[in-house]
Design a protein around this motif. Structure first.
Motif, PDB file in Angstrom:
ATOM      1  N   LYS A  99     -20.793 -17.178 -24.876  1.00 15.74           N
ATOM      2  CA  LYS A  99     -21.188 -18.135 -23.730  1.00 15.74           C
ATOM      3  C   LYS A  99     -22.687 -18.330 -23.839  1.00 15.74           C
ATOM      4  O   LYS A  99     -23.805 -17.172 -24.285  1.00 15.74           O
ATOM      5  N   ASP A 107     -14.964 -27.172 -17.023  1.00 11.85           N
ATOM      6  CA  ASP A 107     -14.992 -25.690 -17.166  1.00 11.85           C
ATOM      7  C   ASP A 107     -16.467 -25.092 -16.799  1.00 11.85           C
ATOM      8  O   ASP A 107     -17.408 -25.991 -16.958  1.00 11.85           O
ATOM      9  N   HIS A 125     -19.344 -28.527 -24.333  1.00 12.65           N
ATOM     10  CA  HIS A 125     -18.684 -27.564 -23.970  1.00 12.65           C
ATOM     11  C   HIS A 125     -18.841 -26.230 -24.918  1.00 12.65           C
ATOM     12  O   HIS A 125     -18.751 -26.151 -25.990  1.00 12.65           O
ATOM     13  N   ASP A 128     -18.246 -23.315 -18.360  1.00 17.74           N
ATOM     14  CA  ASP A 128     -19.114 -23.403 -19.595  1.00 17.74           C
ATOM     15  C   ASP A 128     -19.452 -24.621 -19.983  1.00 17.74           C
ATOM     16  O   ASP A 128     -19.705 -24.862 -21.299  1.00 17.74           O
TER      17      ASP A 128
HETATM   18 MN    MN Z   1     -14.646 -23.521 -21.478  1.00 18.71          MN
END
Ligand code: MN
Ligand code: UDP
Ligand code: GLC
Length: 331
Positions: free
Chosen positions: A220, A104, A214, A106
Motif C-alpha cells: 500500500k 476502499d 486504487h 486504499d
Molecule cells: Mn483495496
C-alpha cells in the motif's frame, strides 16, 4: 448544495488502514464533494485515531468486525489478512442514507466524482484480474437492512470464493456481468494502479481521464518511503512501481504530508498540552514518533514525518536518497 442523505463510505479496521481512509476522505474534500463522508471502524481503532477521523469525516461509526475466517480461499488469493473485509457488509446498515458509494481505504480520488450517485445499486467497475467480476473497491449501493441480512445469510450458506467481500458480492450480485451495462462503472472510476502496465497503450490513451486510483494489492502507499524535499516516493528492494504508479503514489503522499500529518501532529500536541486527566484518557493512544530501526524498515509501519525528526535515513548513501521514516505508535 450539500446532499445530506447520500454519502461516500469507507472502512478501516485498524490504525494502519485509517491512514488510507484519511487520505481518501481528504481527497474527496479537496475536490469539494457535496456528499457526506462516513467511515466504518472496528473496536481495534484507537481513540486518538478516532478523533483525527472525526476531523475529516462527518460520521465515524463503530461496527463489529466480520471475518470470513476462510483461510483456505484466502490462501488462494495470497492475502490471508483479507477475511476481515467481510466487515464491509456493514455499509448496508447505514440506512439513514438513501444511496452511498463505498470506496476502499486504499483508493484516492483525482477529481470530483459525485456523478457516481447518478448510478443505481449495484454499480461497480470490472476487476482487472477477471473482468467478468467487478472489483469491490468502489461500488454504488443502497443501504437496506433487508439486503444486509440477505448478504449475511448468503455468506453463511455459500461463503465467498475468494474469502473476502469481493467473492461474496460477486456471487450475490451475480447478474452484474450481463444484466445492465449502466451498472458497469468505467474503469477510470477504479483504476488499479498496478494494472496500468498490463495494457500500457490504453493507459496512454485513457489514463489522463483517471478519476479514482486504487492501490490494490499487498503493498500500500503507506508501505513506501517518501522524500519530503524532493516530494518523491522512494523505491527499495521490496517495492516496485512504474513511473505512472510512482506518480499516483506521490499524489497520495502529497495529501498525506500536506493535510493528514498536520492533523496527526495537532492531535498529538493537544494531547501534550492537556491536563493529566485528559492525558490519562489518551494513555492508550499516545502518539510516539520515533525513527524506525532500519532492520525493520520494510515491515508494515506508519511512515510519519514529524517536524522534529526530519533527519536523513542513516542508511542513505547520497543526498538524493535522503528519506524519512518514523514509527507511528498510538499505543
Ligand atoms: Mn483495496
Ligand atoms: N480493510 C481493513 N482492514 C484490513 C484489511 C482491509 O479495514 O485489515 C478494508 C480497507 O478499507 C481496505 C479494504 O478493506 O481498503 C479492502 O482491502 P484491501 O484494499 O487491502 O484489498 P485489495 O484492494 O488490495 O484487494
Ligand atoms: C479485491 C478488492 C477488495 C476486496 C478484496 C477481497 O481485490 O479490491 O476491495 O476487499 O478483493 O475480496
Amino acid at each position: 448544495m450539500s446532499v445530506t442523505d447520500q454519502a461516500f463510505v469507507t472502512l478501516a479496521t485498524d490504525d494502519v488502514y485509517c491512514q488510507g481512509a484519511l487520505v481518501l476522505g481528504q481527497s474527496l474534500r479537496n475536490h469539494t464533494t457535496s456528499r457526506k463522508l462516513a467511515v466504518l471502524i472496528t473496536p481495534e481503532v484507537s481513540s486518538g485515531m478516532r478523533s483525527v477521523l472525526r476531523s475529516v469525516f462527518d460520521e465515524v461509526t463503530e461496527v463489529d468486525a466480520l471475518d470470513s475466517a476462510d483461510s483456505v480461499r484466502l490462501a488462494l488469493l495470497q492475502r490471508p489478512e483479507l477475511g476481515v473485509t467481510f466487515t464491509k457488509l456493514h455499509c448496508w446498515t447505514l440506512t439513514h442514507y438513501s444511496k452511498c458509494v463505498f470506496m476502499d481505504a486504499d483508493t484516492l480520488v483525482l477529481c470530483n466524482v459525485d456523478e457516481l450517485f447518478d448510478r443505481e445499486e449495484f454499480s461497480a467497475a470490472p476487476d482487472s484480474g477477471w473482468p467478468d467480476c467487478f472489483n469491490s473497491g468502489v461500488f454504488v449501493f443502497r443501504p437496506s437492512l433487508k439486503t444486509y441480512n440477505l448478504l449475511l445469510q448468503f455468506a453463511a450458506e455459500h461463503g465467498s470464493f475468494d474469502g473476502g467481500d469481493q467473492g461474496l458480492l460477486n456471487s450475490f450480485f451475480s447478474n452484474w456481468a450481463t444484466a445492465d451495462i449502466g451498472k458497469h462503472l468505467p474503469f477510470i472510476y477504479n483504476l488499479s494502479s498496478s494494472a496500468v502496465y498490463t495494457y500500457v497503450p490504453a493507459f496512454h490513451h485513457f489514463g489522463r481521464d483517471t478519476k479514482v486510483v486504487h492501490f490494490l494489492g499487498a503493498t500500500k502507499p503507506w508501505n513506501y518511503k517518501y522524500n519530503l524535499q524532493t516530494k518523491r516516493v522512494m523505491q527499495d528492494g521490496t517495492t516496485s512501481g512504474s513511473f505512472h504508479q510512482l506518480s499516483f503514489l506521490a499524489l497520495w503522499w502529497n495529501i498525506y504530508s500536506a493535510s493528514i500529518l498536520p492533523l496527526l501532529e495537532k492531535f498529538q500536541k493537544m494531547e501534550e498540552s492537556e491536563s493529566e486527566e485528559w492525558k490519562h484518557t489518551f494513555r492508550g493512544v499516545e502518539i510516539t514518533l520515533k525513527k524506525v530501526d532500519p532492520s525493520v524498515a520494510n515491515s508494515l509501519q506508519m511512515h510519519v514525518l514529524p517536524e522534529q525528526a526530519y533527519e536523513a535515513d542513516p542508511t542513505a548513501s547520497s543526498s538524493e536518497e535522503l528519506s524519512f521514516k518514523a514509527e507511528f505508535n498510538w499505543r
